[in-house]
Design an enzyme around this catalytic site. Sequence first.
Site, PDB file in Angstrom:
ATOM      1  N   HIS A   1      52.832  41.522 -36.637  1.00  0.00           N
ATOM      2  CA  HIS A   1      53.735  41.118 -35.552  1.00  0.00           C
ATOM      3  C   HIS A   1      53.273  39.865 -34.812  1.00  0.00           C
ATOM      4  O   HIS A   1      54.062  38.962 -34.556  1.00  0.00           O
ATOM      5  CB  HIS A   1      53.896  42.251 -34.533  1.00  0.00           C
ATOM      6  CG  HIS A   1      54.633  43.443 -35.047  1.00  0.00           C
ATOM      7  ND1 HIS A   1      55.519  44.154 -34.279  1.00  0.00           N
ATOM      8  CD2 HIS A   1      54.623  44.060 -36.258  1.00  0.00           C
ATOM      9  CE1 HIS A   1      56.017  45.157 -34.982  1.00  0.00           C
ATOM     10  NE2 HIS A   1      55.475  45.122 -36.182  1.00  0.00           N
TER      11      HIS A   1
ATOM     12  N   ASP B   1      57.651  41.685 -27.904  1.00  0.00           N
ATOM     13  CA  ASP B   1      57.896  42.499 -29.079  1.00  0.00           C
ATOM     14  C   ASP B   1      58.884  43.586 -28.662  1.00  0.00           C
ATOM     15  O   ASP B   1      58.776  44.156 -27.577  1.00  0.00           O
ATOM     16  CB  ASP B   1      56.577  43.122 -29.552  1.00  0.00           C
ATOM     17  CG  ASP B   1      56.672  43.635 -30.981  1.00  0.00           C
ATOM     18  OD1 ASP B   1      56.087  43.001 -31.866  1.00  0.00           O
ATOM     19  OD2 ASP B   1      57.358  44.676 -31.212  1.00  0.00           O
TER      20      ASP B   1
END
Length: 456
Positions: A20, A116
């Site tokens: 990520h 995120d």
Amino acid sequence: SEQPTTDSHVAILAFPFGSHSPVLLDVTRRLASASPTTLFSFLNTAKSNSSLFLSDLPSNIRVHEVADGVSEGYVLSGRPHEAFELFIVAAPENFRKAVASAESDVGKKVTCLLTDAFFWFASDMAAEMKATWVAFWAAGPNSMTAHLYTDRIRDAIGVNEVDGCMEETLGFIPGMEKYRVKDTPDGVVVGNLDSAFSDTLHRMGLALPRADAVFVTSFEELDPTLTNNLKSEFKRFFSIGPLALLSSTSQTETPVQDPYNSLAWIKKQGTASVAYISFGTVMTPPPGELVAIAEGLESSNVPFVWSLKEKNMVQLPKGFLERTREQGIVVPWVPQVELLKHESTGVYVTHCGWNSMLESVSGGVPMICRPCIGDNGLNGRAVEVIWEIGMMIIGGVFTRDGFVKCLDQVLVQDDGKKMKSNVEKLREQAHQAVSAKGSSVENFKGLLDVVVSTLN
Ligand code: UDP
């Protein structure tokens, strides 16, 4: 649309596990070079920061540390998800502190939280701060949809006796007609629904409709129905990729790093002859399957590049590396995007992580799929039956003979030629999406507008 002003200060809240944070940093580089007067504070754990390439950043990105939730003196037991659980429980508090410290560092209030998507609590944080909330979903529209409609799927399928429903499809959701219950990520209806991870994803699905924008690194043309549906559910939904095909400058991209010279090796091989094997940054199939892969490679004689974590190399059959010295290489890291773009690569043997899958599409490389976790099952299903650009490993796990058969099917047989021509068409569409006036270029502008605006 709003002009970037020196007033805007964007806090980037990164998820410090798996792939990520490098992707989010890549997007941050692109936003920062497109809007030089906006300041970007990138908040990530020290450990994850240390794995990123942080030199050569545009001067309007500042890197900060957020605590990892592991209290001083605590010894990790090695339980799966332990580091994640400690991190996520402490994240709301720790990120509030990190944002406050980034604000006082530069003397500017944060105007946008770009986080995120896992960080559902950013919805409340942004409201408190009168900032906008922009969420980055690090996978595709298919898994996004599964998490957005988790309650609806649970109502339709049930949660207790799902064993008999594994083959049922999710046709009651637009765009999910060909996906089955058994393809869904753990924690939607299959597996442990009460884990911290399932709970995070469930809350995320409930919170994201409140975000000012949600974005993914896909391109719209790959999943038009799912994309249109997500556009109707979210305030704004932007597909801005694939990143592997976006034009780059030294400020927008990490330089290619090839410590084990795999590119030099692959350049000596014949066109579309090489099998590239990797299961991403998190997963590795169990030892017995690694042996089956090795045996399959040896008996097929297909040239190969295998990215395998150092700690797993001892699990290879005795003498394998010596016997295959001419046939292939096993190394702990490769520049995957470059390898998949190289004409020598003929097939990608993959866990179907979203980034890897999209990089394979960007390189025009058909796939052999061995899904491992999370969204992998949905992605593998799409590769095989929706896009028809690859096949599932025969039997669901690696066996020597099954793997040999798959290699032959993709590299030699007519089926493989069809997969190749389908993936070439998708690659072409992906190129269109990132060229002038393409959907991803327009979406990036839309994203930038939301991120740098100071409307709130
Ligand atoms: N990757 C790489 N070299 C390797 C192994 C992996 O560059 O030797 C990169 C790959 O290009 C991809 C990422 O690691 O961008 C893996 O992301 P993905 O979403 O596929 O899987 P995850 O690691 O999150 O399971």
